[in-house]
Write a protein that holds these residues in place. Sequence first.
Motif, PDB file in Angstrom:
ATOM      1  N   ILE A 162     -57.551 -32.307 129.851  1.00  0.00           N
ATOM      2  CA  ILE A 162     -57.419 -32.828 128.492  1.00  0.00           C
ATOM      3  C   ILE A 162     -56.263 -33.818 128.480  1.00  0.00           C
ATOM      4  CG2 ILE A 162     -56.950 -32.244 126.079  1.00  0.00           C
ATOM      5  CD1 ILE A 162     -57.841 -29.338 126.866  1.00  0.00           C
TER       6      ILE A 162
ATOM      7  N   LYS B 241     -54.982 -43.137 133.512  1.00  0.00           N
ATOM      8  CA  LYS B 241     -56.076 -42.184 133.705  1.00  0.00           C
ATOM      9  C   LYS B 241     -56.730 -42.370 135.072  1.00  0.00           C
ATOM     10  CE  LYS B 241     -57.410 -41.238 128.909  1.00  0.00           C
ATOM     11  NZ  LYS B 241     -58.519 -41.303 127.915  1.00  0.00           N
TER      12      LYS B 241
ATOM     13  N   GLY C 223     -64.508 -32.390 134.727  1.00  0.00           N
ATOM     14  CA  GLY C 223     -64.655 -33.040 133.428  1.00  0.00           C
ATOM     15  C   GLY C 223     -63.328 -33.353 132.789  1.00  0.00           C
ATOM     16  N   GLU C 224     -63.372 -34.258 131.807  1.00  0.00           N
ATOM     17  CA  GLU C 224     -62.168 -34.645 131.077  1.00  0.00           C
ATOM     18  C   GLU C 224     -62.530 -34.991 129.646  1.00  0.00           C
ATOM     19  OE1 GLU C 224     -61.363 -39.289 131.413  1.00  0.00           O
ATOM     20  OE2 GLU C 224     -61.271 -38.350 133.394  1.00  0.00           O
ATOM     21  N   LYS C 225     -61.524 -34.949 128.792  1.00  0.00           N
ATOM     22  CA  LYS C 225     -61.706 -35.403 127.416  1.00  0.00           C
ATOM     23  C   LYS C 225     -60.366 -35.871 126.885  1.00  0.00           C
ATOM     24  CE  LYS C 225     -62.502 -32.607 124.137  1.00  0.00           C
ATOM     25  NZ  LYS C 225     -63.162 -31.605 123.270  1.00  0.00           N
ATOM     26  N   SER C 226     -60.406 -36.769 125.924  1.00  0.00           N
ATOM     27  CA  SER C 226     -59.193 -37.305 125.317  1.00  0.00           C
ATOM     28  C   SER C 226     -59.017 -36.706 123.932  1.00  0.00           C
ATOM     29  CB  SER C 226     -59.273 -38.831 125.217  1.00  0.00           C
ATOM     30  OG  SER C 226     -59.346 -39.417 126.502  1.00  0.00           O
ATOM     31  N   ASN C 227     -57.768 -36.503 123.556  1.00  0.00           N
ATOM     32  CA  ASN C 227     -57.435 -35.954 122.250  1.00  0.00           C
ATOM     33  C   ASN C 227     -56.375 -36.857 121.628  1.00  0.00           C
ATOM     34  OD1 ASN C 227     -55.979 -34.390 120.188  1.00  0.00           O
ATOM     35  ND2 ASN C 227     -57.262 -32.683 120.853  1.00  0.00           N
TER      36      ASN C 227
ATOM     37  N   SER D  22     -61.216 -26.965 123.668  1.00  0.00           N
ATOM     38  CA  SER D  22     -61.947 -27.746 124.673  1.00  0.00           C
ATOM     39  C   SER D  22     -63.120 -26.986 125.267  1.00  0.00           C
ATOM     40  CB  SER D  22     -61.002 -28.168 125.807  1.00  0.00           C
ATOM     41  OG  SER D  22     -60.717 -27.087 126.680  1.00  0.00           O
TER      42      SER D  22
ATOM     43  N   SER E 252     -66.680 -28.051 124.871  1.00  0.00           N
ATOM     44  CA  SER E 252     -67.223 -29.078 125.765  1.00  0.00           C
ATOM     45  C   SER E 252     -67.280 -28.614 127.210  1.00  0.00           C
ATOM     46  CB  SER E 252     -66.361 -30.357 125.685  1.00  0.00           C
ATOM     47  OG  SER E 252     -66.316 -30.874 124.381  1.00  0.00           O
ATOM     48  N   PHE E 253     -66.221 -27.931 127.659  1.00  0.00           N
ATOM     49  CA  PHE E 253     -66.103 -27.580 129.074  1.00  0.00           C
ATOM     50  C   PHE E 253     -66.776 -26.260 129.433  1.00  0.00           C
ATOM     51  CE2 PHE E 253     -61.773 -29.933 129.018  1.00  0.00           C
ATOM     52  CZ  PHE E 253     -62.417 -31.154 129.189  1.00  0.00           C
TER      53      PHE E 253
END
Length: 345
Positions: A88, A98, A147-151, A171, A174-175
């Motif tokens: 995250i 990134k 996996g990754e995600k931005s907050n 998260s 999603s994960f």
Amino acid sequence: MAFLDGYKYAAFLSFVAFTVFSTSVADNASSHSTAFLHPESKFRQVRKFHPVRKTGGFSYSPEPTVALDYHFGPVMTGRNDVIKMFVIYYGHFSRKQKRVLSHFFKSFSQNETQELHKPTTEKWWGLTRQYVDLYETPVAARLVYEGEKSNNYSLGASLNQSDIQTLVVKSLESFGASSRSMYLVLTSEDVLVERFCQNVCGTHFFTFPSDATNDQMLPYAWIGNPAKQCPEICAWPYAPGGFLKEGLIPPNGDAGIDGMIITVANLLAAMGTNPFGNGYYREDGLAAAAVCQGVYGDKAYSGYPGNLLVDKSTNASFNVYGYKDSKFLVPFMWDPATQQCALQA
């Protein structure tokens, strides 16, 4: 029942570990975050590692005076010998930042052939294979960046340690939840986090079983970008300190991100070998890489990182190669087989 199935036995042992250690850490953490704090979850990029006195002089390769003890809990064996990593990015990270971080994460399972003589991130992780559980099963051979995600500052620009767990649990939508995976929260340089730069550069914790985690304990870590807040502490040796009057040149041109990678590596090793506070750690709480903190090359001593590799085109200092020939600095790790701090398996 297999020892690690569902980590149910780990839940019991970790509850015992929490009961033993919660009182001792209560003075240093809030009551909420204390519930998820275990002995070596704090990591500060300390530079004071004293040489050991030996006959005829000093040893310039620091040697911990107490070896890591095994406390009968699980190590992270993963699933099919693979640990999945989920990341995250909290706050603002540029595309370049990134990319550098993702290259580091991909370095643990890259498919490109490396020259045998090169030190690599994969070989560094291979040292964790010396850490085994009660059934002689070692830490998983591979870490896979899953996996990754931005907050975008959903909880603001000032976080408590308890907020980190909130981000991890959120998260999971999603994960997905798996006690055999690692969850990382990376905060950008403008985000204030409880205890950051005061006594930690990063922490690792675990959740207790709940409906949100599908009744599993989930290992997770937080690492902050120290570029603005404390580069001399959490980005050393890419910032001045000790015998370094000037910081070394970072291999990816960003002292904050390259400093984060050092702490990420330290906490990945800690989570792999001591995910729930009852695995491998020294009596003072230091874990696999933390016992070698400040040591990045041969002949390291207090305030000096050791002899490092140097990129001829940029004069940047590093000690391992990674994905697409990228370059990084990681701490030496304690090798139980040789009873020494080492860089490669």
